[in-house]
Enzyme design. Structure first.
Site, short mmCIF file in Angstrom:
data_model
loop_
_atom_site.label_atom_id
_atom_site.label_comp_id
_atom_site.label_asym_id
_atom_site.label_seq_id
_atom_site.Cartn_x
_atom_site.Cartn_y
_atom_site.Cartn_z
N GLN A 1 -1.92 1.72 -1.76
CA GLN A 1 -1.57 1.41 -2.98
C GLN A 1 -1.00 2.75 -3.83
OE1 GLN A 1 -2.08 -1.82 -4.27
NE2 GLN A 1 -0.86 -1.21 -6.09
N PHE A 2 0.17 3.23 -3.65
CA PHE A 2 0.61 4.53 -4.20
C PHE A 2 0.55 4.33 -5.53
CE2 PHE A 2 4.50 2.25 -4.14
CZ PHE A 2 5.39 2.81 -5.49
N THR A 3 0.64 3.15 -6.32
CA THR A 3 0.83 3.03 -7.56
C THR A 3 -0.48 3.51 -8.58
OG1 THR A 3 0.07 0.64 -7.75
CG2 THR A 3 2.36 1.21 -7.55
#
Length: 148
Positions: free
Chosen positions: A78-80
């Protein structure tokens, strides 16, 4: 590294209409890798999470670890989690790791989890996924290795 950890009754990942991963009781871990992260952050994060007592005992107190309840784990990249929303209305993701480093550290983190947990499922790195869960509690915590 950052992780949103949700204690779940069950969780799953679907990609292009096909369920690709699922778990029963345990943790859904949304994992973000930062640009300056190394294996040391992965070790630190799993070391903390592995022993974290966030499962209820017979008296309803959060006294039990994942191992104590024979829990399962679903890890989703989950890079966000590294979104920077300080300026403007469109998030910047410059604090997130480049894809090659992020994949390497995500896979390393999953290896650490698999060494300790009987059933570990994963999302697919960089894929568009639908994540479903039944949150237990609800019980959700945020861990950041900069604060551990």
């Amino acid at each position: 590294m950052r992780a949103v950890v949700q204690r779940v009754m069950r969780a799953s990942v679907t990609i292009e209409g096909e369920r690709t991963a699922s778990i029963g009781r345990g943790y859904l871990i949304l994992l973000g890798v930062g640009a300056s992260d190394t294996r040391a952050e992965a070790d630190k994060l799993w070391g903390k999470l592995r022993g974290l007592r966030i499962n209820e005992d017979a008296d309803g107190k959060t006294n039990l670890s994942l191992a104590d309840v024979d829990g399962e784990v679903l890890v989703v990249s989950q890079f966000t989690l590294y979104a920077n929303c300080r300026r403007g209305r469109r998030p910047s993701f410059t604090d997130a790791a480049a894809p090659q480093l992020a994949r390497e550290l995500y896979e390393y983190f999953v290896e650490l989890v698999r060494a300790d947990v009987g059933h570990v499922a994963t999302g697919t790195f960089a894929a568009m996924m639908q994540v479903e869960l039944v949150n237990d509690g609800p019980f959700t915590i945020l861990l950041d290795t900069d604060d551990l």
